[in-house]
Design an enzyme around this catalytic site. Structure first.
Site: not given
Ligand code: AMP
Length: 417
Positions: A397, A374, A218, A35
């Site tokens: 974000g 990130g 998610k 950064r």
């Molecule tokens: P997000 O914060 O929603 O962008 O998600 C990022 C996180 O999703 C990372 O820490 C990954 O470890 C997690 N992730 C990706 N694939 C999976 C999975 N199949 N099961 C559990 N966590 C996951």
């Protein structure tokens, strides 16, 4: 709109909002200076053109209170080294008028963490949203936020916003302050210009086919952007933990895989929307299933809709990786946000690596590729492929909101929208 390249900084004081929210170790040493490096072109340029710099930033979440662990004093030397100039420090960002007035051309003053003042974020502290007095408290806080922004503005002749990471926030230093400068004396910094251009490349100058890859854990946190992209993309890859919400929604067995049970209908709606809009929706067909959420778990490749009890999908399988690569390699515009698996575990990085490799290949063939958020940026860096993509955004974000089509307050405040 005033631009940084055609502004005459000679003899002027510029107050520059940067994102120096860098990670520190327990001894206050910077562990990743990306950064700081990101802001250097703007800061150096202003000094080279004969200006003086007042640099302001937040660090961490001190919630409106002084917290030595989040003091920007800790990075003063590193900033000085990066700029090649001694950096003065104002230990109270709201009482720095004297220090600012004394600055001469070529000199630099770093202000203490803006978020030591609740006025920076403008949210009332110590009062619950449900409290009947909350609205009054909010009104009072907004008024003192204006005063705070006015004080910061009083230090300088012009305002430059180069903090894309906080551009989606209407804070004193990112947006409100702009009201105290006329149009000719406020502008975006070089980093912000590049970020805004990168988003524009994805939203306006789309070369087809356009493939977006959305991963992560998610559906719920990505739904806004998924729906927005549905009107723009040719191929939409949904991967990572989201895979299993889709698999379950379609009647699949997903064992212990991560799943949002309240989003099953939403998943079916997304599938229907893609069909109606002629978008090629690519979902994982197989996965690497593990018998524990651990790097050392036992693994097997199984269909994403037939995961045995006691097992969970932690990464995209080999057939899925091929499907992803096909949708990526032929693309001319690519957006990637979110990993295809639990990339933090070395044994489950394969799916994300396959995506990164396909993006690198497409980029070498002339595609425009934007990586943001990130975790996907961490993936690209982990694979040592940062120089093989077109642009890596510093915004998480902020990038997602911009791509959702929302106007960023930090940009609007300068453009006068
Ligand atoms: P997000 O914060 O929603 O962008 O998600 C990022 C996180 O999703 C990372 O820490 C990954 O470890 C997690 N992730 C990706 N694939 C999976 C999975 N199949 N099961 C559990 N966590 C996951």
């Amino acid at each position: 709109m005033q631009t940084i390249s055609n502004y005459d900084f000679a003899g002027k004081k510029a107050i520059v909002r940067v994102d120096f929210n860098v990670p520190l170790d327990e001894n206050g040493n910077i562990t990743d200076d990306t950064r700081i490096r990101g802001a250097l072109p703007t800061l150096r340029y202003i000094l080279d053109k004969g200006g003086a710099l007042i640099i302001m930033s937040h660090m961490g979440k001190p919630k409106g209170k002084v917290n030595a662990k989040m003091s920007l004093g800790q990075i003063r030397e590193a900033v000085g080294k990066a700029l090649g100039v001694e950096v003065k420090f104002a230990p109270d960002c709201a009482k720095a008028k004297e220090a600012a007035d004394a600055l001469k051309a070529g000199e630099v003053l770093l202000l203490e963490n803006l978020r030591f003042y609740p006025e920076e974020e403008g949210k009332p502290v110590g009062i619950d949203k449900e409290d009947p007095a909350y609205d009054e408290a909010k009104k009072a806080m907004k008024a003192s936020q204006k005063e705070f922004a006015k004080t910061l503005a009083s230090y300088a002749d012009c305002y430059v916003n180069d903090a894309f990471g906080t551009a989606h926030r209407k804070h004193a230093s990112t947006a409100v302050i702009a009201d105290y400068f006329d149009t000719d004396n406020k502008m975006l910094g070089f980093l912000m210009e590049k970020e805004v251009q990168a988003v524009d490349n994805i939203l306006s100058n789309i070369k087809r086919p356009f493939t977006a890859i959305m991963g992560g854990s998610k559906v719920s946190t990505k739904i806004g952007i998924i729906e927005n992209l549905m009107d723009k993309v040719d191929n939409l890859i949904l991967c990572g933990g989201m895979t299993y919400t889709f698999a379950k929604a379609q009647g699949g067995k997903i064992g212990n895989s991560i799943c949002e049970d309240d989003k099953l209908q939403l998943a079916l709606d997304i599938i229907a929307q893609a069909k109606a809009k002629g978008v090629n929706l690519v979902l994982g067909t197989d996965c690497i299933a593990a018998d524990a959420f651990s790097n050392d778990a036992n693994t097997q490749v199984v269909a994403a809709n037939a995961i045995p009890d006691g097992w969970e999908g932690l990464d995209a399988g080999p057939e899925t990786r091929k499907l992803f690569a096909e949708a990526i390699e032929g693309a001319k515009t690519i957006l990637w946000n979110g990993p295809a698996g639990v990339f933090e575990f070395d044994n489950f990085t394969g799916g994300s690596r396959a995506i990164a490799e396909a993006i690198a290949k497409a980029t070498a063939n002339g595609a425009y590729s934007l990586i943001g958020g990130g975790d996907s940026v961490a993936c690209i860096n982990k694979f040592g492929m940062a120089d093989k993509v077109s642009y890596i955004s510093t915004g998480g974000g902020a990038l997602l909101e911009a791509i959702e089509g929302k106007v960023l307050p930090g940009v609007a405040a300068i453009k006068g929208e």
